[in-house]
Every structure is written in structure tokens, then in C-alpha cells.
Design a protein around this motif. Sequence first.
Motif, PDB file in Angstrom:
ATOM      1  N   CYS A  73     -13.169  -0.458  12.614  1.00  0.00           N
ATOM      2  CA  CYS A  73     -14.275  -1.645  12.628  1.00  0.00           C
ATOM      3  C   CYS A  73     -13.553  -3.256  12.115  1.00  0.00           C
ATOM      4  N   GLY A  74     -12.291  -2.992  11.854  1.00  0.00           N
ATOM      5  CA  GLY A  74     -11.706  -4.290  11.526  1.00  0.00           C
ATOM      6  C   GLY A  74     -11.847  -4.839   9.909  1.00  0.00           C
ATOM      7  N   ILE A  75     -12.779  -4.374   9.082  1.00  0.00           N
ATOM      8  CA  ILE A  75     -12.964  -5.123   7.888  1.00  0.00           C
ATOM      9  C   ILE A  75     -11.949  -4.627   6.890  1.00  0.00           C
ATOM     10  N   LEU A  76     -11.780  -5.464   5.978  1.00  0.00           N
ATOM     11  CA  LEU A  76     -10.928  -5.563   4.820  1.00  0.00           C
ATOM     12  C   LEU A  76     -11.759  -4.638   3.923  1.00  0.00           C
ATOM     13  N   VAL A  77     -11.272  -3.482   3.645  1.00  0.00           N
ATOM     14  CA  VAL A  77     -12.110  -2.395   3.023  1.00  0.00           C
ATOM     15  C   VAL A  77     -11.981  -2.803   1.403  1.00  0.00           C
ATOM     16  N   PRO A  78     -12.980  -3.153   0.664  1.00  0.00           N
ATOM     17  CA  PRO A  78     -13.030  -3.362  -0.722  1.00  0.00           C
ATOM     18  C   PRO A  78     -12.351  -2.465  -1.319  1.00  0.00           C
ATOM     19  N   ARG A  79     -11.224  -2.521  -2.276  1.00  0.00           N
ATOM     20  CA  ARG A  79     -10.470  -1.674  -2.928  1.00  0.00           C
ATOM     21  C   ARG A  79     -11.404  -0.788  -4.054  1.00  0.00           C
ATOM     22  N   PRO A  80     -12.370  -1.241  -4.452  1.00  0.00           N
ATOM     23  CA  PRO A  80     -13.049  -0.209  -5.317  1.00  0.00           C
ATOM     24  C   PRO A  80     -13.829   1.054  -4.488  1.00  0.00           C
ATOM     25  N   VAL A  81     -13.833   0.824  -3.191  1.00  0.00           N
ATOM     26  CA  VAL A  81     -14.528   1.944  -2.510  1.00  0.00           C
ATOM     27  C   VAL A  81     -13.781   3.038  -2.156  1.00  0.00           C
ATOM     28  N   LEU A  82     -12.495   2.771  -2.265  1.00  0.00           N
ATOM     29  CA  LEU A  82     -11.198   3.845  -1.898  1.00  0.00           C
ATOM     30  C   LEU A  82     -10.753   4.265  -3.045  1.00  0.00           C
ATOM     31  N   THR A  83     -10.311   5.592  -2.916  1.00  0.00           N
ATOM     32  CA  THR A  83      -9.531   6.295  -4.019  1.00  0.00           C
ATOM     33  C   THR A  83      -8.324   5.801  -4.139  1.00  0.00           C
ATOM     34  N   THR A  84      -7.598   6.141  -5.268  1.00  0.00           N
ATOM     35  CA  THR A  84      -6.308   5.884  -5.439  1.00  0.00           C
ATOM     36  C   THR A  84      -5.307   6.542  -4.386  1.00  0.00           C
ATOM     37  N   GLY A  85      -5.555   7.415  -3.905  1.00  0.00           N
ATOM     38  CA  GLY A  85      -4.744   8.441  -2.652  1.00  0.00           C
ATOM     39  C   GLY A  85      -5.022   7.673  -1.561  1.00  0.00           C
ATOM     40  N   ALA A  86      -6.201   7.159  -1.126  1.00  0.00           N
ATOM     41  CA  ALA A  86      -6.409   6.479   0.176  1.00  0.00           C
ATOM     42  C   ALA A  86      -5.675   5.005   0.075  1.00  0.00           C
ATOM     43  N   LEU A  87      -5.579   4.449  -0.887  1.00  0.00           N
ATOM     44  CA  LEU A  87      -4.929   3.261  -0.919  1.00  0.00           C
ATOM     45  C   LEU A  87      -3.454   3.517  -0.870  1.00  0.00           C
ATOM     46  N   SER A  88      -3.003   4.490  -1.490  1.00  0.00           N
ATOM     47  CA  SER A  88      -1.547   4.845  -1.434  1.00  0.00           C
ATOM     48  C   SER A  88      -1.099   5.111  -0.095  1.00  0.00           C
ATOM     49  N   ARG A  89      -2.024   5.949   0.809  1.00  0.00           N
ATOM     50  CA  ARG A  89      -1.551   6.234   1.970  1.00  0.00           C
ATOM     51  C   ARG A  89      -1.711   5.087   2.920  1.00  0.00           C
ATOM     52  N   ALA A  90      -2.499   4.087   2.600  1.00  0.00           N
ATOM     53  CA  ALA A  90      -2.419   2.734   3.522  1.00  0.00           C
ATOM     54  C   ALA A  90      -1.441   2.126   3.223  1.00  0.00           C
ATOM     55  N   ARG A  91      -0.739   1.909   1.966  1.00  0.00           N
ATOM     56  CA  ARG A  91       0.438   1.060   1.500  1.00  0.00           C
ATOM     57  C   ARG A  91       1.512   1.853   2.271  1.00  0.00           C
ATOM     58  N   ASN A  92       1.473   2.918   2.012  1.00  0.00           N
ATOM     59  CA  ASN A  92       2.878   4.187   2.669  1.00  0.00           C
ATOM     60  C   ASN A  92       2.964   3.749   4.101  1.00  0.00           C
ATOM     61  N   ALA A  93       1.702   3.607   4.787  1.00  0.00           N
ATOM     62  CA  ALA A  93       1.671   3.738   6.313  1.00  0.00           C
ATOM     63  C   ALA A  93       2.291   2.224   6.761  1.00  0.00           C
ATOM     64  N   ARG A  94       2.087   1.053   5.880  1.00  0.00           N
ATOM     65  CA  ARG A  94       2.456  -0.192   5.994  1.00  0.00           C
ATOM     66  C   ARG A  94       4.000   0.039   5.901  1.00  0.00           C
ATOM     67  N   ARG A  95       4.686   0.686   4.901  1.00  0.00           N
ATOM     68  CA  ARG A  95       5.807   0.505   4.485  1.00  0.00           C
ATOM     69  C   ARG A  95       6.714   1.183   5.831  1.00  0.00           C
ATOM     70  N   ARG A  96       6.250   2.264   6.369  1.00  0.00           N
ATOM     71  CA  ARG A  96       6.771   3.216   7.313  1.00  0.00           C
ATOM     72  C   ARG A  96       6.933   2.447   8.429  1.00  0.00           C
ATOM     73  N   ASP A  97       5.758   1.431   8.910  1.00  0.00           N
ATOM     74  CA  ASP A  97       5.753   0.829  10.196  1.00  0.00           C
ATOM     75  C   ASP A  97       6.686  -0.281  10.005  1.00  0.00           C
ATOM     76  N   LEU A  98       7.079  -0.944   8.601  1.00  0.00           N
ATOM     77  CA  LEU A  98       8.065  -1.884   8.713  1.00  0.00           C
ATOM     78  C   LEU A  98       9.393  -1.168   8.567  1.00  0.00           C
ATOM     79  N   ALA A  99       9.513   0.017   8.206  1.00  0.00           N
ATOM     80  CA  ALA A  99      10.845   0.473   8.185  1.00  0.00           C
ATOM     81  C   ALA A  99      11.408   0.858   9.737  1.00  0.00           C
ATOM     82  N   SER A 100      10.234   1.338  10.358  1.00  0.00           N
ATOM     83  CA  SER A 100      10.494   1.850  11.746  1.00  0.00           C
ATOM     84  C   SER A 100      10.753   0.401  12.663  1.00  0.00           C
ATOM     85  N   ALA A 101      10.286  -0.582  12.387  1.00  0.00           N
ATOM     86  CA  ALA A 101      10.648  -1.932  13.025  1.00  0.00           C
ATOM     87  C   ALA A 101      11.904  -2.545  12.560  1.00  0.00           C
ATOM     88  N   ALA A 102      12.660  -2.329  11.567  1.00  0.00           N
ATOM     89  CA  ALA A 102      13.699  -2.679  10.970  1.00  0.00           C
ATOM     90  C   ALA A 102      14.890  -2.212  11.920  1.00  0.00           C
TER      91      ALA A 102
END
Length: 203
Positions: free
Chosen positions: A174-203
Motif C-alpha cells: 500500500c506504500g505507507i511508511l510503516v510506523p516502527r513501533p507497530v513492527l517487531t524487531t524481527g520484521a524491522l531486521s528483515r526489511a533492513r536486510n532486504a535493503r542491504r541485499r538489494d544494494l549488494a546485488s546492484a553493486a
Amino acid sequence: MAGFRSLARQVRDPRGDLALRRYSLRKCLERFAPYGHRATWDHLCRRHGIEPEDRSPDPVRLVRALDELEAARNVWLDYEASFAARRRREKHAGLRRPAAFDDWHRRTWGGNGVARCADPRVHPVAPLAEVLGRLINALESGPGTACPVCTGTEIDWQPDAACGRPAGPVCAGCGILVPRPVLTTGALSRARNARRRDLASAA
């Protein structure tokens, strides 16, 4: 400077110039725009059949768009009142230091950008009041692993387009910036890791 209610009266004034009534609705978004100004305007135009650049839109459509915006604002004001009452009780009990959740709420006081959209053309399709209701329910029930608005689990860590710094977890559904307090630590970590993987594959 006119407040939201004064601007809303101008939007509803049948004797008013249509261009002024449209302008007043846009000014309402400077007081309350859950998705951010541009995304909220795009949402209202799509839902109510208003051409975004039309200076003389159908007044009935304008009023319907205002009705939706006001309904959402009332939902948020009720939530802010309950939030303020809770903080008063906590302070009275000696809990002066705000939690991370309270810090997030302080930055969204007034409802502007409470469900900010990273791309102003991508936002939830449901009525604003319904979206805010889902978000508030999530804020009051604790962190989860999915977007509280659309229940999507594909959440990506997006950079801030203006400065390149991470803006935070964005729901791919849906495109919203999800408020961090509504996500578990694990969900936040997965989002960060997915970003890192995308950056690594683009390099």
C-alpha cells in the motif's frame, strides 16, 4: 492563518468561487494530511473523481472529498485525546520518560504524515478514516510482522529520496511508511536486510 474548520467552511460555501473552494481544500491538507500533502491530495482526487489540476471541479465532489478528510481527522483527534490522557496518567504515576512509541507519536502530532507514503502516487485505496482506524488498532495492540493497513508482509527499507538516508520500512503493498513501533524487531531486521541485499546485488 485560517484553521482547518474555517477552511472547511469555505470549501462548503455554495456562494464561493469554485477555484477558491478547491484552494481551501488544498489548504486543509496543510493542517491534516495523513499520507503527506501530495499523496493525500492524489488519494482524494482518485476516490472522488477530481482532476488534480482542475481549477473548477464539481462542488459535490469537492465536498465529498472534504467529508472523507474530516472523518479521518476526527478519528485521529479522538486518538490524540486518548493518547494525551494516557500520558497525563503516566506522568502522574511518575513515568516521565517517554518510550520509543511516544517519540514516534510526538513527531506525528496533528496527523500530518502519520501514514506517510514514500511515493505520492502509491497509497492505500480504502477511505482515510478506515486506514487510520487500522493503524491506531495496531499502535494500541503492540508490534506485529505485517503492515497494519493492508496486512502485506513485503516491507522494504527505503531511503529518503531527499537526502539518501534511510527513511524506514515501507509497505510494498500500500506504500505507507510503516510506523516502527507497530513492527517487531524481527520484521524491522528483515526489511533492513532486504535493503542491504538489494544494494549488494546492484553493486
